[in-house]
Enzyme design. Structure first.
Site, PDB file in Angstrom:
ATOM      1  N   GLY A  28     -25.705 -19.136  21.627  1.00 51.56           N
ATOM      2  CA  GLY A  28     -25.331 -20.384  20.959  1.00 51.56           C
ATOM      3  C   GLY A  28     -26.506 -20.914  20.143  1.00 51.56           C
ATOM      4  O   GLY A  28     -27.657 -20.751  20.542  1.00 51.56           O
ATOM      5  N   ARG A  89     -22.745 -13.578  19.121  1.00 57.52           N
ATOM      6  CA  ARG A  89     -22.610 -12.913  20.423  1.00 57.52           C
ATOM      7  C   ARG A  89     -22.199 -11.484  20.072  1.00 57.52           C
ATOM      8  O   ARG A  89     -21.323 -11.271  19.247  1.00 57.52           O
ATOM      9  CB  ARG A  89     -21.568 -13.619  21.276  1.00 57.52           C
ATOM     10  CG  ARG A  89     -21.833 -15.142  21.310  1.00 57.52           C
ATOM     11  CD  ARG A  89     -21.404 -15.802  22.574  1.00 57.52           C
ATOM     12  NE  ARG A  89     -21.460 -17.255  22.446  1.00 57.52           N
ATOM     13  CZ  ARG A  89     -22.399 -18.028  22.997  1.00 57.52           C
ATOM     14  NH1 ARG A  89     -23.363 -17.520  23.728  1.00 57.52           N
ATOM     15  NH2 ARG A  89     -22.372 -19.339  22.834  1.00 57.52           N
ATOM     16  N   ASP A 120     -30.015 -17.396  28.563  1.00 52.47           N
ATOM     17  CA  ASP A 120     -30.216 -16.372  29.602  1.00 52.47           C
ATOM     18  C   ASP A 120     -29.487 -15.062  29.289  1.00 52.47           C
ATOM     19  O   ASP A 120     -29.944 -13.986  29.688  1.00 52.47           O
ATOM     20  CB  ASP A 120     -29.883 -16.899  31.001  1.00 52.47           C
ATOM     21  CG  ASP A 120     -28.499 -17.476  31.104  1.00 52.47           C
ATOM     22  OD1 ASP A 120     -27.783 -17.480  30.085  1.00 52.47           O
ATOM     23  OD2 ASP A 120     -28.122 -17.920  32.204  1.00 52.47           O
ATOM     24  N   THR A 143     -31.709 -23.011  23.913  1.00 54.19           N
ATOM     25  CA  THR A 143     -30.325 -23.353  24.253  1.00 54.19           C
ATOM     26  C   THR A 143     -30.275 -24.834  24.595  1.00 54.19           C
ATOM     27  O   THR A 143     -31.216 -25.355  25.205  1.00 54.19           O
ATOM     28  CB  THR A 143     -29.793 -22.520  25.446  1.00 54.19           C
ATOM     29  OG1 THR A 143     -28.636 -23.169  26.001  1.00 54.19           O
ATOM     30  CG2 THR A 143     -30.806 -22.370  26.568  1.00 54.19           C
ATOM     31  N   ASP A 145     -28.526 -26.128  26.744  1.00 52.45           N
ATOM     32  CA  ASP A 145     -28.124 -26.314  28.154  1.00 52.45           C
ATOM     33  C   ASP A 145     -29.288 -26.595  29.105  1.00 52.45           C
ATOM     34  O   ASP A 145     -29.082 -27.131  30.180  1.00 52.45           O
ATOM     35  CB  ASP A 145     -27.383 -25.069  28.666  1.00 52.45           C
ATOM     36  CG  ASP A 145     -26.163 -24.743  27.827  1.00 52.45           C
ATOM     37  OD1 ASP A 145     -25.721 -25.624  27.073  1.00 52.45           O
ATOM     38  OD2 ASP A 145     -25.670 -23.609  27.916  1.00 52.45           O
ATOM     39  N   ASP A 147     -30.815 -24.625  31.071  1.00 54.61           N
ATOM     40  CA  ASP A 147     -30.434 -24.078  32.379  1.00 54.61           C
ATOM     41  C   ASP A 147     -31.205 -22.808  32.738  1.00 54.61           C
ATOM     42  O   ASP A 147     -30.746 -22.009  33.545  1.00 54.61           O
ATOM     43  CB  ASP A 147     -28.925 -23.783  32.384  1.00 54.61           C
ATOM     44  CG  ASP A 147     -28.520 -22.797  31.286  1.00 54.61           C
ATOM     45  OD1 ASP A 147     -29.347 -22.531  30.379  1.00 54.61           O
ATOM     46  OD2 ASP A 147     -27.382 -22.296  31.327  1.00 54.61           O
ATOM     47  N   ARG A 189     -22.148 -25.931  29.466  1.00 56.78           N
ATOM     48  CA  ARG A 189     -21.491 -24.835  30.214  1.00 56.78           C
ATOM     49  C   ARG A 189     -21.468 -25.140  31.709  1.00 56.78           C
ATOM     50  O   ARG A 189     -20.919 -26.151  32.110  1.00 56.78           O
ATOM     51  CB  ARG A 189     -22.183 -23.508  29.916  1.00 56.78           C
ATOM     52  CG  ARG A 189     -21.842 -23.013  28.515  1.00 56.78           C
ATOM     53  CD  ARG A 189     -21.950 -21.543  28.389  1.00 56.78           C
ATOM     54  NE  ARG A 189     -23.308 -21.090  28.666  1.00 56.78           N
ATOM     55  CZ  ARG A 189     -23.720 -19.871  28.456  1.00 56.78           C
ATOM     56  NH1 ARG A 189     -22.908 -18.959  27.984  1.00 56.78           N
ATOM     57  NH2 ARG A 189     -24.958 -19.530  28.715  1.00 56.78           N
TER      58      ARG A 189
END
Ligand code: ATP
Length: 340
Positions: A28, A89, A120, A143, A145, A147, A189
Site C-alpha cells: 500500500g 501488489r 511486512d 505503511t 498501519d 504494525d 487492516r
C-alpha cells in the site's frame, strides 16, 4: 561541522564492493514514501553509487520496468504524497519463477543491492528473495498501519494519524450540533494503532480495535452510561479490521440495541493514505533512507532499518515478522480514563 562528518564517513565507505543500487516501493502507498525514495537516491549518489528506480514494486522487477535515477529525479518530491515509483501488489513475486526472473533482470542491469520500502508483506518477499539468491536487501518500513515489529514507527503513519484527527474534529462539530452517535471507520487492516492513537487525539468516547476481544461489551457499557448521564453526542472510532465487523455492521447492531440514539456512520477510507507528509514523516524518511544505503555499504544484508526510542536500529527481516506488534496497554487504559 556536519559536512565534515559526512566527508569522513564518505571516504570510509568507499572501499565497499557495492556499485549500483535499486530502489522500489511496494504494497500500500503511504505519505512520505517519496521522501524516502529521495533519501535513498541522494544517499546513494553521495556515496558514489549508481541508482536505479524500479517501477510498481516487485512487479517492475519481474517485468524489467526500471530506470536510472540521478539527484534531479527526486527534486521537488519531498512534499508529495503517493510514490513517484508507483506501487503494486505482485503475485508473480510470490512464486520461485517470478523471483528468478526478478534476479535475472537485476543481474542483467548490474544492480548489486536493493532497498525496498513497504510493509511486512514487502519484507517477507525481500527475505525470501535475499536468501534464495544471496542478494543484499535492506527494507524501510513504509505503511500507514504502523504494525511492524522491531520499529516504533513506519513512514506514513504520522500523516495518516493527522488526517484522521482533522476529519474527526470536523465530524465532531456536526455530531454535537445534532446530538448524534457517530461510528467512524479508520484504516489499519488488522492493527489498531491509528484507531487508538486517533481516539486519544480526538477525544473519542470509545474505540473498537482488533486487538481487544470484548470491545462490543465495553461499548455497550459506555452507551448505557452515557445515556444515563444525558451525554448529547459521542464519537466511536472503529478499526476496519475489528473482530465484530466494520463501522457499518457495528452501527447497525448498536442502533438495534440502543434505539434511543441517532446513529450515523462515516468511513474515512482512502483520504487517510493521501496528502502531503508531515514534518516527522519527511525527517524520519530521510534518516531511514540514508541509513539503509549506509547499512548496505557497510556489508549488512537481510535487514530492516527502523526507529526505536528515536534511534535508528537495524534488525534482520525475520525480526519484523516475529509477533504481532501489541498496542500499548497504558494507552488503552488512558482512553478509558479520558472518556468518562
Ligand atoms: P501494506 O502493509 O501497506 O499492505 P505490505 O508490504 O504488507 O504493505 P503486501 O501486499 O502484503 O503489502 O505485500 C507486498 C508484496 O510483497 C506482495 O504483493 C508480494 O509481491 C510480496 N510478498 C508478500 N509476501 C510475500 C512472500 N511470502 N513471498 C514473496 N513475496 C511476498
Amino acid at each position: 561541522m556536519l559536512a565534515d562528518a559526512y566527508i569522513i564517513r564518505n571516504t570510509t565507505m568507499a572501499s565497499s564492493t557495492l556499485r549500483s543500487l535499486g530502489v522500489l516501493t511496494s504494497g500500500g502507498d503511504a505519505p512520505g514514501m517519496n521522501a524516502a525514495i529521495r533519501a535513498v537516491v541522494r544517499g546513494a549518489i553521495f556515496h558514489g553509487l549508481k541508482v536505479t528506480g524500479i517501477k510498481r514494486g516487485y512487479q517492475g522487477l519481474v517485468d524489467d520496468e526500471m530506470e536510472s535515477m540521478d539527484s534531479h529525479s527526486v527534486s521537488n518530491i519531498i512534499q508529495l504524497g503517493g510514490t513517484i515509483l508507483k506501487t503494486a501488489r505482485c503475485e508473480a513475486f510470490v512464486t520461485p519463477e517470478g523471483r528468478r526472473k526478478a534476479y535475472e533482470n537485476l543481474c542483467a542491469r548490474g544492480i548489486d543491492a536493493l532497498v525496498v520500502i513497504g510493509g511486512d508483506g514487502t519484507f517477507a518477499g525481500a527475505r525470501e528473495f535475499g536468501s534464495e539468491f544471496d542478494f543484499p536487501v535492506a527494507g524501510i518500513p513504509g505503511t500507514i498501519d504502523n504494525d511492524i515489529c522491531g520499529t516504533d514507527y513506519t513512514i506514513g503513519y504520522d500523516t495518516a494519524l493527522n488526517t484522521i484527527v482533522e476529519a474527526v474534529d470536523k465530524i465532531r462539530d456536526t455530531a454535537s450540533a445534532h446530538n448524534r452517535l457517530f461510528f467512524i471507520e479508520v484504516m489499519g487492516r488488522n492493527a489498531g494503532f491509528l484507531t487508538l492513537h486517533g481516539g486519544i487525539a480526538t477525544g473519542a468516547e470509545a474505540i473498537m480495535v482488533p486487538e481487544l476481544t470484548n470491545d462490543y461489551e465495553q461499548l455497550e457499557a459506555f452507551l448505557e452510561n452515557a445515556h444515563k448521564q444525558h451525554k448529547t453526542s459521542s464519537i466511536v472510532l472503529v478499526a476496519e479490521g475489528d473482530q465484530v465487523g466494520g463501522a457499518l455492521k457495528i452501527a447497525e447492531q448498536a442502533q438495534k440495541d440502543h434505539p434511543e440514539y441517532d446513529v450515523r456512520v462515516t468511513i474515512l477510507g482512502h483520504i487517510q493514505r493521501g496528502g502531503s507528509p508531515t514534518a516527522d514523516d519527511r525527517i524520519n524518511a530521510g534518516r531511514l533512507g540514508v541509513s539503509a544505503v549506509e547499512a548496505l555499504l557497510a556489508g549488512k544484508r537481510d535487514i530492516m532499518v527502523g526507529l526505536m526510542n528515536g534511534r535508528i536500529v537495524h534488525h534482520p527481516f525475520s525480526h519484523s515478522k516475529k509477533d504481532r506488534r501489541p498496542l500499548d496497554p497504558q494507552l488503552l487504559e488512558l482512553i478509558k480514563i479520558l472518556s468518562i
